[in-house]
Every structure is written in C-alpha cells, then in structure tokens.
Design a protein around this motif. Structure first.
Motif, PDB file in Angstrom:
ATOM      1  N   ARG A 288      65.895 -87.409 -32.368  1.00 42.15           N
ATOM      2  CA  ARG A 288      65.339 -86.069 -32.167  1.00 42.15           C
ATOM      3  C   ARG A 288      66.062 -85.403 -31.002  1.00 42.15           C
ATOM      4  O   ARG A 288      66.578 -86.088 -30.102  1.00 42.15           O
ATOM      5  CB  ARG A 288      63.841 -86.147 -31.879  1.00 42.15           C
ATOM      6  CG  ARG A 288      63.472 -86.969 -30.661  1.00 42.15           C
ATOM      7  CD  ARG A 288      61.978 -87.019 -30.433  1.00 42.15           C
ATOM      8  NE  ARG A 288      61.624 -87.781 -29.246  1.00 42.15           N
ATOM      9  CZ  ARG A 288      61.638 -87.288 -28.013  1.00 42.15           C
ATOM     10  NH1 ARG A 288      61.986 -86.023 -27.813  1.00 42.15           N
ATOM     11  NH2 ARG A 288      61.307 -88.047 -26.978  1.00 42.15           N
TER      12      ARG A 288
ATOM     13  N   ASN B 139      63.775 -76.797 -33.463  1.00 45.94           N
ATOM     14  CA  ASN B 139      64.668 -77.845 -33.988  1.00 45.94           C
ATOM     15  C   ASN B 139      65.924 -77.861 -33.131  1.00 45.94           C
ATOM     16  O   ASN B 139      66.960 -77.361 -33.524  1.00 45.94           O
ATOM     17  CB  ASN B 139      65.014 -77.592 -35.448  1.00 45.94           C
ATOM     18  CG  ASN B 139      65.953 -78.659 -36.014  1.00 45.94           C
ATOM     19  OD1 ASN B 139      66.056 -79.761 -35.480  1.00 45.94           O
ATOM     20  ND2 ASN B 139      66.653 -78.340 -37.092  1.00 45.94           N
TER      21      ASN B 139
ATOM     22  N   HIS C 109      70.910 -75.744 -32.323  1.00 40.77           N
ATOM     23  CA  HIS C 109      70.504 -75.255 -33.641  1.00 40.77           C
ATOM     24  C   HIS C 109      71.192 -73.909 -33.828  1.00 40.77           C
ATOM     25  O   HIS C 109      70.670 -72.857 -33.476  1.00 40.77           O
ATOM     26  CB  HIS C 109      68.987 -75.121 -33.718  1.00 40.77           C
ATOM     27  CG  HIS C 109      68.485 -74.846 -35.089  1.00 40.77           C
ATOM     28  ND1 HIS C 109      67.344 -74.128 -35.339  1.00 40.77           N
ATOM     29  CD2 HIS C 109      68.962 -75.191 -36.313  1.00 40.77           C
ATOM     30  CE1 HIS C 109      67.128 -74.036 -36.629  1.00 40.77           C
ATOM     31  NE2 HIS C 109      68.104 -74.669 -37.239  1.00 40.77           N
TER      32      HIS C 109
END
Length: 402
Positions: free
Chosen positions: A240, A255, A281
C-alpha cells in the motif's frame, strides 16, 4: 530555492540527479528513512538472495557522487508530518525541514497478515535489511512457505529453490496471476513453479500461523483446515502507498498521492509539491487515465518528469508501463496493461524456449504483452503497444489464437 525530496529510492534519487544534470544550482536535500546509502531495490528479491552472490544491492547514489553534485543526504531520518502552510516537513528527530519545492517519493509499504506480530520466521521483503535477514534464514535450510504468488513471492520462491529447499507457494486465487493475465496465461506462469519442484496451493486462503510456544513459526494454517509445515514464511500479498505520514496534510490520498500528468500534486498550487514513484497516483497521458504504477522503470521516468518541471523544461515523452521478473533462470517481461485487454494471440509455452502473449482492446489494438525469454519479440511488442498497432500486424510468425 530549496528542493526537498522525501524518499531515497529510485524516484527520489533520480529526481536529484536529473536536477543537477539539467543545470539546477540551488539546494537539494534528499531524505531517506533507511540508514544505508541509497540502493536499487529490484536486486533484493533476485541477486541479493542468490547463494553465489555477495548479497549487496547496487548503490544508486554513492557518498562521493552526492558530495560532488552537492546533494545533501539525510539518511536514517523518517518524515512524520507535512505542514503545507509553513512549507515544512517534520521528522522523527524533531526537525522541521523547510522547502520551496517538495517531492514526495516514499514508495509503498508491504501488506502484512494478522497474527504476525513478533512471530519470528515470518517476513516481508521490501528493504535491504529484509533481504539480509531472509538470506540468513535461507542459510539455515528451512522449510519455506510463500504466501502470495505475485512477482515478489515468485522470485523469493525461485531463490529458495535455487538452494535446494522445500518450497510451497500459497495463493488465494484459483489461478495465480489470472487477474492480470487471464486464466490461460496465469496457468502457464504457475507452471514455472511446478517445473522447478515448487508446490503450489492455489484457490485456498490463509487462516493463521502455528508456533513452537517460544515465538517461532512452525506452520501455516490454510482456510480449508490443513497446516503446511514451515520454518520460514514470506508474505508477498502486495503493498500500500506509504502515505501514513501525510494523513493530516489535507492531500488527496485515496490511492497514493493524486497528481497531474507532470506529477504536480493536486490542490496545492502549481509546482509547489510533486509526487514520484510508487506513491504517485498520476494522470498517465498514454493510458488516458490516472494510474498508480509500482514499477522500477516508472519511478525513474518520474524523476525525469519532476526535474523537467522544476527546471521549466519540456517533460520527457510518456512511456508505456514496463516491468520484468526473473524466476528460475527465466526472464518474464510485461509491457502495457494486459489486464485492460483480452488475450488475442499466444505463441509457445513455459516449457518452450520462449513464450509470447499479446492482449488487445475491442478494436484489435495491442494494449499489453507478456514475453518470456525472447528479447527480440518483446521489443516488437513494446513498439506495438506504444503505437497502438493491430495485433495482427505484429508479424510474429505463427500465433495460436486464444
């Protein structure tokens, strides 16, 4: 002007180098959480674990180079907060580092499983310290279980098998990698493990660990109730974005860090803050949408883009996504976004000297390809994906239609 770069892996280092190469004369500070000189991470699951290698990853930026180029290195320093109003980054040592331009390049953090805690013998693989700890474990000839059949898990399984160890790979998907390459190619890729004596338990999830009562793992309990004996477990279930330290900054962290095509972070002001590498992102011009791509080549390209924007230069031309994996002496190369197309052509197989899978959109244009041990064909596929050529025009010889 002070350019402050948080993250001393590929994206951060390449940004600093590209700024100096582009003629930037002002202050550059590069902050890295690890104490080691910045190093290249792809080697961690490959050469560093190999029994016949020295176990050291390639250095990205030597101290001499940093000194010669006037890049201030702050290693072993962790960023813990960002104040956009004051334009300062707080560190775990109590410092508040000022900036005129800020580059966020902290990468990703491996996902873990419940029950790991302080259990000895259960590892992830992201840093040099992780790799060295695993190398020491492998020297003890353990029974190995790998949870997750992605590239990190597969490469570690190959490294363990190269030492003649018993290895089992556990994957929750019925067919490993099917979500990326489809069932047919996923089944072929899983066959690499079987060909090299590695057991694969697919379509079954993880339940828990067993231990010896003294805090050392002894097994992996599967969702169907079976227990796989294990002295060493590697968890490779993805990662992540490492954005925890930015939670109070007000940035869009849905994200990773949201940014435009030139990697300028949205909602901050043009050219004030950038994101680069795995954390970014970004709106990708070639793909026509925002993507967060965890590829080594992508991180290097981001460094070039950020440096060009800070210098007021034209951004480098966008490149199609590319990643590779080395497993059991085979080189697997992927270009484009195979998951966004359908398998349109397939040649060869894992048991052959080479394999090619090409993916197309509804109009028959190449959007992605996977090639094993065939550099020339891969280059042709890469050009086809970059130009949006028809798969039928690739000229790859006899192809078996999917």
């Amino acid at each position: 002007m002070t350019v402050l770069i948080i993250g001393a892996s590929v994206a951060g280092v390449r940004t600093a180098q590209a700024l100096r190469q582009g003629g930037f004369q002002e202050r550059i500070t590069l902050v890295g959480e690890e104490r080691h000189q910045p190093y290249d991470k792809p080697a961690l699951s490959k050469e560093v674990l190999a029994p016949d290698r020295a176990g050291e990853p390639p250095v990205l930026l030597t101290k001499q180079e940093a000194d010669e180029r006037g890049i201030e290195l702050m290693l072993g320093v962790k960023a813990v907060g960002l104040d956009l109003t004051e334009r300062r980054v707080a560190t775990d040592g109590g410092e508040r580092l000022p900036f005129d331009r800020l580059v966020l390049a902290t990468g990703v953090t491996p996902r873990t499983l419940p029950g790991t805690g302080d259990l000895s013998g259960v590892h992830t693989l992201r840093t040099a310290d992780d790799a060295w700890a695993l190398r020491a474990e492998l020297d003890r000839s353990p029974r190995v279980v790998v949870i997750g059949a992605g590239f990190i898990g597969a490469e570690f399984a190959a490294a363990a098998r190269a030492r003649g160890l018993d290895v089992c790979v556990v994957e929750a998907q019925p067919i490993p990698m099917a979500h990326l390459f489809g069932e047919r190619v996923g089944r072929m890729l899983a066959g690499i493990h079987a060909m090299n004596g590695v057991a694969v338990e697919a379509g079954v999830g993880f339940s828990s660990f067993t231990d010896d009562g003294r805090g050392r793992v002894t097994g992996v309990v599967l969702a169907d109730g079976r227990t796989l004996p294990a002295d060493l477990v590697v968890v490779g279930i993805g990662a992540r974005p490492a954005t925890d330290w930015l939670e109070s900054s007000g940035l869009d962290l849905a994200n990773g860090v949201a940014c435009d095509s030139r990697l300028r972070v949205t909602g901050v002001g043009v050219g004030a803050v950038y994101a680069a590498g795995d954390i970014a992102h970004r709106y990708h011009p070639m793909c026509g949408k925002s993507l967060r791509i965890e590829h080594w080549t992508n991180a290097g390209e981001h460094g070039e883009i950020v440096a060009a924007d800070i210098l007021g230069q034209q951004a480098p031309r966008a490149q199609v996504p590319y990643v590779w994996s080395d497993q059991y002496g085979r080189r697997i190369q992927i270009v484009g976004r195979p998951a966004e197309g359908r398998l349109s052509a397939l040649r060869g197989g894992i048991e052959d000297s080479g394999m090619t899978a090409v993916y197309a959109d509804e109009a028959g244009r190449a959007v992605g390809a996977l090639v094993v041990d065939d550099p020339r064909t891969f280059m042709a596929c890469r050009k086809a994906v970059a130009s949006g050529a028809q798969v039928s025009d690739l000229g790859l010889g006899l192809l078996e239609a999917a």
